[in-house]
Structures are given as C-alpha cells and as structure tokens.
Write a protein that holds these residues in place. Sequence first.
Motif, PDB file in Angstrom:
ATOM      1  N   LEU A  22      38.118  66.046  43.105  1.00 31.91           N
ATOM      2  CA  LEU A  22      38.045  67.474  42.813  1.00 31.91           C
ATOM      3  C   LEU A  22      37.486  67.693  41.414  1.00 31.91           C
ATOM      4  CD1 LEU A  22      41.149  66.858  44.185  1.00 31.91           C
ATOM      5  CD2 LEU A  22      40.889  69.292  44.503  1.00 31.91           C
ATOM      6  N   ASP A  23      36.528  68.596  41.325  1.00 32.12           N
ATOM      7  CA  ASP A  23      35.982  69.011  40.041  1.00 32.12           C
ATOM      8  C   ASP A  23      36.224  70.508  39.917  1.00 32.12           C
ATOM      9  OD1 ASP A  23      34.595  68.990  37.590  1.00 32.12           O
ATOM     10  OD2 ASP A  23      32.723  69.522  38.584  1.00 32.12           O
ATOM     11  N   PRO A  24      37.391  70.896  39.355  1.00 29.90           N
ATOM     12  CA  PRO A  24      37.729  72.312  39.310  1.00 29.90           C
ATOM     13  C   PRO A  24      36.944  73.055  38.242  1.00 29.90           C
ATOM     14  CG  PRO A  24      39.597  70.960  38.596  1.00 29.90           C
ATOM     15  CD  PRO A  24      38.454  70.051  38.857  1.00 29.90           C
ATOM     16  N   THR A  28      34.179  77.697  41.166  1.00 28.35           N
ATOM     17  CA  THR A  28      34.117  76.837  42.346  1.00 28.35           C
ATOM     18  C   THR A  28      34.800  75.512  42.059  1.00 28.35           C
ATOM     19  OG1 THR A  28      31.981  77.819  42.915  1.00 28.35           O
ATOM     20  CG2 THR A  28      32.528  75.756  44.002  1.00 28.35           C
ATOM     21  N   ILE A  29      35.469  74.976  43.071  1.00 25.40           N
ATOM     22  CA  ILE A  29      36.047  73.632  42.985  1.00 25.40           C
ATOM     23  C   ILE A  29      35.147  72.724  43.809  1.00 25.40           C
ATOM     24  CG2 ILE A  29      38.040  72.170  43.492  1.00 25.40           C
ATOM     25  CD1 ILE A  29      39.724  74.810  43.372  1.00 25.40           C
ATOM     26  N   GLY A  30      34.502  71.790  43.139  1.00 26.25           N
ATOM     27  CA  GLY A  30      33.658  70.833  43.838  1.00 26.25           C
ATOM     28  C   GLY A  30      34.518  69.744  44.453  1.00 26.25           C
ATOM     29  N   ILE A  47      34.405  74.846  47.185  1.00 22.32           N
ATOM     30  CA  ILE A  47      35.247  75.928  47.683  1.00 22.32           C
ATOM     31  C   ILE A  47      35.524  76.896  46.534  1.00 22.32           C
ATOM     32  CG2 ILE A  47      36.282  74.527  49.510  1.00 22.32           C
ATOM     33  CD1 ILE A  47      38.826  74.347  47.752  1.00 22.32           C
ATOM     34  N   PRO A  48      35.701  78.170  46.855  1.00 20.82           N
ATOM     35  CA  PRO A  48      35.964  79.145  45.791  1.00 20.82           C
ATOM     36  C   PRO A  48      37.281  78.854  45.073  1.00 20.82           C
ATOM     37  CG  PRO A  48      35.493  80.252  47.882  1.00 20.82           C
ATOM     38  CD  PRO A  48      35.630  78.793  48.173  1.00 20.82           C
ATOM     39  N   ARG A  49      37.276  79.036  43.771  1.00 22.25           N
ATOM     40  CA  ARG A  49      38.503  78.879  42.978  1.00 22.25           C
ATOM     41  C   ARG A  49      39.329  80.150  43.172  1.00 22.25           C
ATOM     42  NH1 ARG A  49      39.836  75.473  38.091  1.00 22.25           N
ATOM     43  NH2 ARG A  49      41.998  76.039  37.808  1.00 22.25           N
ATOM     44  N   ARG A  50      40.506  79.987  43.726  1.00 22.16           N
ATOM     45  CA  ARG A  50      41.418  81.106  43.989  1.00 22.16           C
ATOM     46  C   ARG A  50      42.796  80.722  43.489  1.00 22.16           C
ATOM     47  NH1 ARG A  50      38.910  80.032  49.043  1.00 22.16           N
ATOM     48  NH2 ARG A  50      40.905  79.271  49.763  1.00 22.16           N
ATOM     49  N   LYS A  51      43.794  81.491  43.884  1.00 20.91           N
ATOM     50  CA  LYS A  51      45.162  81.141  43.524  1.00 20.91           C
ATOM     51  C   LYS A  51      45.498  79.775  44.104  1.00 20.91           C
ATOM     52  CE  LYS A  51      46.864  85.816  43.074  1.00 20.91           C
ATOM     53  NZ  LYS A  51      47.838  86.810  43.495  1.00 20.91           N
ATOM     54  N   LEU A  52      46.368  79.053  43.421  1.00 23.74           N
ATOM     55  CA  LEU A  52      46.685  77.680  43.809  1.00 23.74           C
ATOM     56  C   LEU A  52      47.189  77.583  45.247  1.00 23.74           C
ATOM     57  CD1 LEU A  52      46.761  74.735  42.916  1.00 23.74           C
ATOM     58  CD2 LEU A  52      49.086  75.131  42.130  1.00 23.74           C
ATOM     59  N   GLY A  53      48.002  78.523  45.694  1.00 23.48           N
ATOM     60  CA  GLY A  53      48.519  78.489  47.061  1.00 23.48           C
ATOM     61  C   GLY A  53      47.403  78.562  48.097  1.00 23.48           C
ATOM     62  N   GLU A  54      46.400  79.398  47.844  1.00 24.80           N
ATOM     63  CA  GLU A  54      45.264  79.522  48.764  1.00 24.80           C
ATOM     64  C   GLU A  54      44.416  78.248  48.752  1.00 24.80           C
ATOM     65  OE1 GLU A  54      43.047  83.225  48.263  1.00 24.80           O
ATOM     66  OE2 GLU A  54      44.820  84.049  47.271  1.00 24.80           O
ATOM     67  N   ALA A  70      44.969  60.244  48.773  1.00 20.44           N
ATOM     68  CA  ALA A  70      45.171  60.465  47.340  1.00 20.44           C
ATOM     69  C   ALA A  70      44.117  61.438  46.812  1.00 20.44           C
ATOM     70  CB  ALA A  70      45.089  59.148  46.579  1.00 20.44           C
ATOM     71  N   LEU A  71      44.400  61.967  45.639  1.00 26.06           N
ATOM     72  CA  LEU A  71      43.504  62.908  44.971  1.00 26.06           C
ATOM     73  C   LEU A  71      43.137  62.382  43.595  1.00 26.06           C
ATOM     74  CD1 LEU A  71      45.690  66.111  45.575  1.00 26.06           C
ATOM     75  CD2 LEU A  71      43.775  65.337  46.990  1.00 26.06           C
ATOM     76  N   VAL A  72      41.886  62.598  43.204  1.00 22.64           N
ATOM     77  CA  VAL A  72      41.456  62.310  41.839  1.00 22.64           C
ATOM     78  C   VAL A  72      40.723  63.549  41.355  1.00 22.64           C
ATOM     79  CG1 VAL A  72      40.000  60.897  40.337  1.00 22.64           C
ATOM     80  CG2 VAL A  72      41.245  59.821  42.215  1.00 22.64           C
ATOM     81  N   ALA A  73      41.193  64.113  40.255  1.00 26.21           N
ATOM     82  CA  ALA A  73      40.574  65.325  39.713  1.00 26.21           C
ATOM     83  C   ALA A  73      39.980  65.045  38.351  1.00 26.21           C
ATOM     84  CB  ALA A  73      41.604  66.446  39.613  1.00 26.21           C
ATOM     85  N   GLY A  74      38.936  65.785  38.043  1.00 26.58           N
ATOM     86  CA  GLY A  74      38.298  65.662  36.747  1.00 26.58           C
ATOM     87  C   GLY A  74      39.208  66.145  35.628  1.00 26.58           C
TER      88      GLY A  74
END
Length: 160
Positions: A22-24, A28-30, A47-54, A70-74
């Motif tokens: 994830l590249d937030p 947009t979150i890539g 994907i569009p950056r929205r509220k965390l729940g969405e 697993a997740l890896v974020a920038g």
Amino acid sequence: MPLFNPHTLRASIPPGARVLGLDPGSKTIGLALTDVSLTLASPYLGIPRRKLGEVAKTLADIVRKNDIAALVAGLPLSLDGSFGPAARAAQDWMTDLSDRLSLPAALWDERLSSSAVNRFLIQEADMTRKRRAEVVDKMAAAYMLQAWLDATRKDDDAPE
C-alpha cells in the motif's frame, strides 16, 4: 496488532500466500501485489482515500480474493531519514488497518518512490500528465513492495 519488523513479517508468511503493498497518498491509495513465490511485485489498483472503515471494507474484499497474508505500507520518512509527523500518521494508520483486517503488517521506507516512478513514466514511457496520475500510485506501491521483497529475501531464495 503491533507492526512487524519487515524481515520478521516475511518469515511469517505461509507458502502460497501473497502480500499486499500500500502506498497511501492524500487522494489515492496505490495497491500492489506480490506473486505467490514472493519474488515479484506488480501494480494492482488505485483506490480512493476515504475514511479508514470504508478503505478497510474495500481492502477486505481484495485480501479475500487474492489470498493476502500480510500488508506492507510505505513509510514516508523525511529525506534525512528522520521519523516526522507524516511517518507517525502512517504508522498509526497502518496499525489501525492491520487490526481491522486481522493481518500482520510492516512499514517500508518509501522515500522518493513516487518521484522515481514519475521520472520513469516521463522519460521511458513518455506518458501524459493525466495518464501518469492514473497509474503513479499503484506503480509507486509496486516499487516500494519490490524494494521490500528484495531487501528481505534470504540468500537461498535469490533467483539464479
């Protein structure tokens, strides 16, 4: 769920599972996916950056459909490598997302990933500004995820 050390995270991934990168960004979150051998990262979606729940609901579907383990974020460190407000916000965001998805996660330095991708798209792909805007986030996610894959690969896993 606490964030993992990037090397520990890789060791925890079961065979045949993928990692979601994830590249937030601010709008947009890539997203990028690894292959099941954890060798190659490929751009996936923006994907569009929205509220965390969405965002978590959208990602839960992607996780389920793609066998994500697993997740890896920038991690947006400052250019001097310091851990500033943007890095703290990314850490908090990723911890919350990891909890909501019940997936282990790690952060990886993303400094200059978007710049590198933009430079490539301008020089090598000769893309228009509009087209670059459509793909840069997911390509930056793949760039960051590939860097994580390469840095955490054990010597005996290296391709011949």
